[in-house]
Design an enzyme around this catalytic site. Sequence first.
Site, PDB file in Angstrom:
ATOM      1  N   GLY A  78      50.084  45.275  35.986  1.00 50.04           N
ATOM      2  CA  GLY A  78      48.883  44.844  36.701  1.00 50.04           C
ATOM      3  C   GLY A  78      49.095  43.505  37.391  1.00 50.04           C
ATOM      4  O   GLY A  78      49.954  42.715  36.990  1.00 50.04           O
ATOM      5  N   ILE A  79      48.310  43.295  38.436  1.00 43.86           N
ATOM      6  CA  ILE A  79      48.395  42.034  39.193  1.00 43.86           C
ATOM      7  C   ILE A  79      46.983  41.545  39.521  1.00 43.86           C
ATOM      8  O   ILE A  79      46.019  42.311  39.426  1.00 43.86           O
ATOM      9  CB  ILE A  79      49.165  42.216  40.527  1.00 43.86           C
ATOM     10  CG1 ILE A  79      48.504  43.317  41.390  1.00 43.86           C
ATOM     11  CG2 ILE A  79      50.631  42.518  40.285  1.00 43.86           C
ATOM     12  CD1 ILE A  79      48.990  43.333  42.832  1.00 43.86           C
ATOM     13  N   THR A  80      46.902  40.285  39.903  1.00 40.90           N
ATOM     14  CA  THR A  80      45.638  39.757  40.445  1.00 40.90           C
ATOM     15  C   THR A  80      45.880  39.248  41.860  1.00 40.90           C
ATOM     16  O   THR A  80      46.993  38.794  42.185  1.00 40.90           O
ATOM     17  CB  THR A  80      45.103  38.567  39.621  1.00 40.90           C
ATOM     18  OG1 THR A  80      46.144  37.593  39.494  1.00 40.90           O
ATOM     19  CG2 THR A  80      44.627  38.988  38.253  1.00 40.90           C
ATOM     20  N   GLN A 133      36.980  38.555  41.731  1.00 40.23           N
ATOM     21  CA  GLN A 133      37.811  39.688  41.310  1.00 40.23           C
ATOM     22  C   GLN A 133      37.159  41.047  41.609  1.00 40.23           C
ATOM     23  O   GLN A 133      37.217  41.958  40.784  1.00 40.23           O
ATOM     24  CB  GLN A 133      38.124  39.581  39.817  1.00 40.23           C
ATOM     25  CG  GLN A 133      39.071  38.438  39.460  1.00 40.23           C
ATOM     26  CD  GLN A 133      39.707  38.635  38.101  1.00 40.23           C
ATOM     27  OE1 GLN A 133      39.019  38.907  37.116  1.00 40.23           O
ATOM     28  NE2 GLN A 133      41.021  38.517  38.036  1.00 40.23           N
ATOM     29  N   TYR A 173      40.102  43.474  41.354  1.00 38.27           N
ATOM     30  CA  TYR A 173      40.640  43.602  39.982  1.00 38.27           C
ATOM     31  C   TYR A 173      39.605  44.237  39.045  1.00 38.27           C
ATOM     32  O   TYR A 173      39.917  45.149  38.272  1.00 38.27           O
ATOM     33  CB  TYR A 173      41.019  42.202  39.507  1.00 38.27           C
ATOM     34  CG  TYR A 173      41.713  42.102  38.175  1.00 38.27           C
ATOM     35  CD1 TYR A 173      43.100  42.238  38.069  1.00 38.27           C
ATOM     36  CD2 TYR A 173      41.002  41.810  37.013  1.00 38.27           C
ATOM     37  CE1 TYR A 173      43.738  42.110  36.841  1.00 38.27           C
ATOM     38  CE2 TYR A 173      41.636  41.676  35.791  1.00 38.27           C
ATOM     39  CZ  TYR A 173      43.006  41.821  35.708  1.00 38.27           C
ATOM     40  OH  TYR A 173      43.637  41.685  34.491  1.00 38.27           O
ATOM     41  N   GLY A 188      40.822  39.831  26.656  1.00 36.49           N
ATOM     42  CA  GLY A 188      40.149  38.728  27.341  1.00 36.49           C
ATOM     43  C   GLY A 188      41.196  37.835  27.983  1.00 36.49           C
ATOM     44  O   GLY A 188      42.241  38.312  28.441  1.00 36.49           O
TER      45      GLY A 188
HETATM   46  N1  CAA Z   1      30.189  30.367  38.838  1.00 32.35           N
HETATM   47  C1  CAA Z   1      29.288  30.232  39.847  1.00 32.35           C
HETATM   48  N2  CAA Z   1      29.639  30.099  41.124  1.00 32.35           N
HETATM   49  C2  CAA Z   1      30.958  30.071  41.398  1.00 32.35           C
HETATM   50  C3  CAA Z   1      31.944  30.211  40.402  1.00 32.35           C
HETATM   51  C4  CAA Z   1      31.508  30.362  39.071  1.00 32.35           C
HETATM   52  N3  CAA Z   1      32.375  30.520  38.070  1.00 32.35           N
HETATM   53  N4  CAA Z   1      33.148  30.187  40.980  1.00 32.35           N
HETATM   54  C5  CAA Z   1      32.936  30.031  42.301  1.00 32.35           C
HETATM   55  N5  CAA Z   1      31.614  29.946  42.535  1.00 32.35           N
HETATM   56  C6  CAA Z   1      30.941  29.757  43.781  1.00 32.35           C
HETATM   57  C7  CAA Z   1      31.257  28.371  44.330  1.00 32.35           C
HETATM   58  O1  CAA Z   1      30.351  27.416  43.817  1.00 32.35           O
HETATM   59  C8  CAA Z   1      31.046  28.597  45.801  1.00 32.35           C
HETATM   60  O2  CAA Z   1      29.664  28.651  46.150  1.00 32.35           O
HETATM   61  P1  CAA Z   1      29.135  28.073  47.550  1.00 32.35           P
HETATM   62  O3  CAA Z   1      29.779  28.886  48.624  1.00 32.35           O
HETATM   63  O4  CAA Z   1      27.665  28.243  47.449  1.00 32.35           O
HETATM   64  O5  CAA Z   1      29.585  26.650  47.580  1.00 32.35           O
HETATM   65  C9  CAA Z   1      31.635  29.969  45.959  1.00 32.35           C
HETATM   66  O6  CAA Z   1      31.477  30.669  44.721  1.00 32.35           O
HETATM   67  C10 CAA Z   1      33.129  29.824  46.185  1.00 32.35           C
HETATM   68  O7  CAA Z   1      33.426  30.766  47.040  1.00 32.35           O
HETATM   69  P2  CAA Z   1      34.804  30.706  47.807  1.00 32.35           P
HETATM   70  O8  CAA Z   1      34.845  31.980  48.581  1.00 32.35           O
HETATM   71  O9  CAA Z   1      34.933  29.431  48.579  1.00 32.35           O
HETATM   72  O10 CAA Z   1      35.855  30.737  46.617  1.00 32.35           O
HETATM   73  P3  CAA Z   1      36.976  29.722  46.229  1.00 32.35           P
HETATM   74  O11 CAA Z   1      38.002  29.727  47.295  1.00 32.35           O
HETATM   75  O12 CAA Z   1      36.377  28.440  45.822  1.00 32.35           O
HETATM   76  O13 CAA Z   1      37.661  30.380  44.944  1.00 32.35           O
HETATM   77  C11 CAA Z   1      37.907  31.812  43.062  1.00 32.35           C
HETATM   78  C12 CAA Z   1      36.976  31.244  44.143  1.00 32.35           C
HETATM   79  C13 CAA Z   1      39.284  32.164  43.608  1.00 32.35           C
HETATM   80  C14 CAA Z   1      37.284  33.076  42.551  1.00 32.35           C
HETATM   81  C15 CAA Z   1      38.045  30.788  41.942  1.00 32.35           C
HETATM   82  O14 CAA Z   1      36.742  30.453  41.534  1.00 32.35           O
HETATM   83  C16 CAA Z   1      38.795  31.336  40.737  1.00 32.35           C
HETATM   84  O15 CAA Z   1      40.000  31.360  40.688  1.00 32.35           O
HETATM   85  N6  CAA Z   1      38.051  31.794  39.719  1.00 32.35           N
HETATM   86  C17 CAA Z   1      38.630  32.377  38.503  1.00 32.35           C
HETATM   87  C18 CAA Z   1      38.784  33.849  38.664  1.00 32.35           C
HETATM   88  C19 CAA Z   1      39.280  34.412  37.374  1.00 32.35           C
HETATM   89  O16 CAA Z   1      38.722  34.227  36.308  1.00 32.35           O
HETATM   90  N7  CAA Z   1      40.370  35.166  37.443  1.00 32.35           N
HETATM   91  C20 CAA Z   1      40.953  35.720  36.253  1.00 32.35           C
HETATM   92  C21 CAA Z   1      42.428  35.667  36.382  1.00 32.35           C
HETATM   93  S1  CAA Z   1      43.250  36.107  34.867  1.00 32.35           S
HETATM   94  C22 CAA Z   1      42.989  37.733  34.725  1.00 32.35           C
HETATM   95  O17 CAA Z   1      42.488  38.401  35.577  1.00 32.35           O
HETATM   96  C23 CAA Z   1      43.443  38.356  33.434  1.00 32.35           C
HETATM   97  C24 CAA Z   1      42.329  39.009  32.781  1.00 32.35           C
HETATM   98  O18 CAA Z   1      42.282  40.221  32.751  1.00 32.35           O
HETATM   99  C25 CAA Z   1      41.291  38.211  32.106  1.00 32.35           C
END
Ligand code: CAA
Length: 247
Positions: A91-93, A151, A154, A185
């Site tokens: 799997g990938i993200t 995601q 994903y 998780g």
């Molecule tokens: N809660 C509420 N709002 C959020 C938020 C959160 N957790 N994260 C982002 N936002 C909001 C921001 O405040 C912003 O809002 P505004 O436009 O109103 O300012 C908006 O969403 C951001 O949107 P963008 O399109 O500009 O997004 P970004 O470039 O800032 O990046 C992201 C967003 C890439 C999703 C980043 O938040 C991120 O990496 N999040 C984590 C994602 C995650 O958990 N991935 C899991 C990877 S590991 C995995 O997948 C393994 C597994 O199975 C668990």
Amino acid sequence: MKTSLKDKVAIVTGGTGAIGTAICRQLSDSGARVATNYRSDQKLKHWQEQNKGQSFFAHKCDVTDFNACKDFVAAVEKELGPVDILVNNAGITMDTTLRKMTWEQWNTVLNTNLDSVFNMSRQVVQGMTDRGFGRIINISSINGQKGQIGQCNYSAAKAGMHGFTMALAQEVARKGVTVNTLSPGYIATEMVMAVPEDIRKQIIAQIPVGRLGTVEDVAFVVDFLAAPEAGFITGADIAANGGQHMM
Ligand code: CAA
């Protein structure tokens, strides 16, 4: 009761990754003969150095390619024998909010994380039902259960995996084959470390056990589901997420 996978043949897709490696080691420790696919020769070399002393069988295969999966399974069967256990772990993200997500980011994640489950399971299901034993374990994610900002690709793929699990589990239940989903998780791997630190800290704060999971936490559950004694567990979605999401 002590379980054993002695003389079982297991395929773990994405076995060269962190979780995949732990699963390969755990199944091997339980007595299985283990095979995995790899995509990059360089990564394979590094992985083999890290796993000196292990006798894993590795075969080059892109799990998004149906015919390559067919060749992979044929090569495993020739080398190790018929496949008893399939762990769909590759799997990938490609995280980004939907407003920015490209078709390629959508399609690549769906192909790798979901199409691969069809591509691999399709190769082994007939043999498993004919022989009256099989274990298919689909490694999904907490984010397939609850969704996650950034995601859509994903989460859709991971939720789709469990739909596949439930359908296939019913098709093969009377033939000694179980099909289950395991939804980890946040595990301390490169994939999770790639999440920006401030966001990662917020995520860890939401985990009741107060830590990221370990790769061994995941491998333990795979081993449990793979055991012959686990024959009454099928179509389930088992969470290993430190209590972050309770269904
Ligand atoms: N809660 C509420 N709002 C959020 C938020 C959160 N957790 N994260 C982002 N936002 C909001 C921001 O405040 C912003 O809002 P505004 O436009 O109103 O300012 C908006 O969403 C951001 O949107 P963008 O399109 O500009 O997004 P970004 O470039 O800032 O990046 C992201 C967003 C890439 C999703 C980043 O938040 C991120 O990496 N999040 C984590 C994602 C995650 O958990 N991935 C899991 C990877 S590991 C995995 O997948 C393994 C597994 O199975 C668990």
